[in-house]
Design a protein around this motif. Structure first.
Motif, mmCIF file in Angstrom:
data_model
loop_
_atom_site.group_PDB
_atom_site.id
_atom_site.type_symbol
_atom_site.label_atom_id
_atom_site.label_comp_id
_atom_site.label_asym_id
_atom_site.label_seq_id
_atom_site.Cartn_x
_atom_site.Cartn_y
_atom_site.Cartn_z
ATOM 1 N N PRO A 148 31.445 39.246 47.599
ATOM 2 C CA PRO A 148 30.849 40.531 47.977
ATOM 3 C C PRO A 148 31.531 41.229 49.149
ATOM 4 O O PRO A 148 31.266 42.402 49.405
ATOM 5 N N ALA A 149 32.411 40.528 49.851
ATOM 6 C CA ALA A 149 33.069 41.115 51.027
ATOM 7 C C ALA A 149 34.438 40.485 51.201
ATOM 8 O O ALA A 149 34.720 39.430 50.641
ATOM 9 N N PRO A 150 35.313 41.146 51.989
ATOM 10 C CA PRO A 150 36.630 40.552 52.242
ATOM 11 C C PRO A 150 36.515 39.297 53.104
ATOM 12 O O PRO A 150 35.539 39.103 53.807
ATOM 13 N N CYS A 151 37.548 38.472 53.030
ATOM 14 C CA CYS A 151 37.590 37.259 53.849
ATOM 15 C C CYS A 151 39.043 37.010 54.239
ATOM 16 O O CYS A 151 39.958 37.573 53.646
ATOM 17 N N PRO A 152 39.274 36.157 55.240
ATOM 18 C CA PRO A 152 40.643 35.927 55.717
ATOM 19 C C PRO A 152 41.431 34.894 54.914
ATOM 20 O O PRO A 152 42.523 34.512 55.323
ATOM 21 N N CYS A 153 40.912 34.450 53.782
ATOM 22 C CA CYS A 153 41.616 33.430 53.004
ATOM 23 C C CYS A 153 42.960 33.970 52.508
ATOM 24 O O CYS A 153 43.113 35.178 52.291
ATOM 25 N N PRO A 154 43.931 33.078 52.303
ATOM 26 C CA PRO A 154 45.288 33.520 51.962
ATOM 27 C C PRO A 154 45.421 34.014 50.519
ATOM 28 O O PRO A 154 44.619 33.667 49.651
ATOM 29 N N LEU A 155 46.458 34.814 50.334
ATOM 30 C CA LEU A 155 46.845 35.220 48.983
ATOM 31 C C LEU A 155 47.877 34.222 48.486
ATOM 32 O O LEU A 155 48.758 33.800 49.231
ATOM 33 N N ARG A 156 47.765 33.862 47.228
ATOM 34 C CA ARG A 156 48.671 32.892 46.630
ATOM 35 C C ARG A 156 49.149 33.391 45.278
ATOM 36 O O ARG A 156 48.605 34.345 44.725
ATOM 37 N N GLN A 157 50.136 32.701 44.747
ATOM 38 C CA GLN A 157 50.532 32.958 43.362
ATOM 39 C C GLN A 157 49.446 32.371 42.469
ATOM 40 O O GLN A 157 49.002 31.246 42.681
ATOM 41 N N ALA A 158 49.024 33.123 41.485
ATOM 42 C CA ALA A 158 48.024 32.622 40.551
ATOM 43 C C ALA A 158 48.627 31.514 39.701
ATOM 44 O O ALA A 158 49.811 31.552 39.364
ATOM 45 N N TRP A 159 47.772 30.546 39.354
ATOM 46 C CA TRP A 159 48.254 29.424 38.551
ATOM 47 C C TRP A 159 48.907 29.889 37.263
ATOM 48 O O TRP A 159 49.964 29.400 36.872
ATOM 49 N N GLY A 160 48.314 30.849 36.566
ATOM 50 C CA GLY A 160 48.866 31.314 35.294
ATOM 51 C C GLY A 160 50.273 31.871 35.456
ATOM 52 O O GLY A 160 51.141 31.671 34.595
ATOM 53 N N SER A 161 50.522 32.560 36.574
ATOM 54 C CA SER A 161 51.857 33.109 36.834
ATOM 55 C C SER A 161 52.865 31.994 37.065
ATOM 56 O O SER A 161 53.990 32.042 36.564
ATOM 57 N N LEU A 162 52.456 30.988 37.834
ATOM 58 C CA LEU A 162 53.365 29.866 38.101
ATOM 59 C C LEU A 162 53.663 29.088 36.823
ATOM 60 O O LEU A 162 54.802 28.692 36.586
#
Length: 198
Positions: free
Chosen positions: A110-124
């Motif tokens: 429901p709101a933003p958070c400071p967690c990191p952005l990563r490559q999605a598993w499907g893309s990898l």
């Protein structure tokens, strides 16, 4: 998935990309002398998959050249592939919540958070499939393919499982629906004629 911009990802000559195909045919005319006819036909346009595979391969080769110390393809191992996958995470666009995040496991936070952005598993997973194919197209032996190493398969499975929990997303394979049986429009066969009736 575009891994790098064109400024950091120069094009290299690649056997994946086709050039023009030139064919020469010899014909005999009415006087009996042979004449040669040369025709040039452009090769078919590479598919989106082939273009993406070439870009991914170029990006990986660039990564090996920029590695400290620089690496050559013959010495590349599954461990180097894992380094490359972790390096790519900095360019990821998929929010993966930490276990301490209040949104851990929520598919739509429901709101933003400071967690990191990563490559999605499907893309990898798709990337490794393309690089595995490109490695063999560039002369690598299937049994020595670093993209098919056990460590890489385990890493991808762990990424899939963690992202599924962290993002509240299921990665279960969709089962293929069975193809419907074709319905016959022909009339049913007529009963056999009894010649003894009369």
């Amino acid at each position: 998935m575009d891994l790098a911009s064109s400024s950091t990802n120069p094009n290299f000559s690649s056997p994946i990309m086709g050039g023009q195909i030139t064919t020469t045919t010899a014909t005999t005319n009415s006087t009996g002398s042979a004449t040669a006819t040369t025709t040039t036909s452009p090769s078919s346009t590479p598919s989106r998959y082939e273009n993406q595979k070439r870009r991914d391969w170029n990006t990986f080769c660039q990564y090996l050249r920029n590695h400290r110390p620089p690496l050559s393809l013959p010495v590349c191992s599954g461990a180097h592939v894992l380094e490359f996958l972790r390096y790519l995470d900095q360019f990821g666009k998929t929010k993966v919540h930490n276990q301490t995040c209040p949104f851990f496991g929520l598919p739509n936070p429901p709101a933003p958070c400071p967690c990191p952005l990563r490559q999605a598993w499907g893309s990898l997973d798709a990337l490794i499939g393309r690089l595995r194919a490109a490695y063999e197209e560039h002369g690598g032996r299937p049994e020595g393919n670093p993209f098919g190493a056990r460590a890489v398969r385990i890493y991808l499975r762990e990424v899939r499982d963690f992202q599924a929990k962290a993002r509240g997303v299921s990665y279960e394979k969709k089962r293929k629906r069975p193809k419907p049986k074709p319905t016959s429009t022909a009339p049913p066969p007529a009963p056999p004629h009894d010649s003894s009736a009369g």
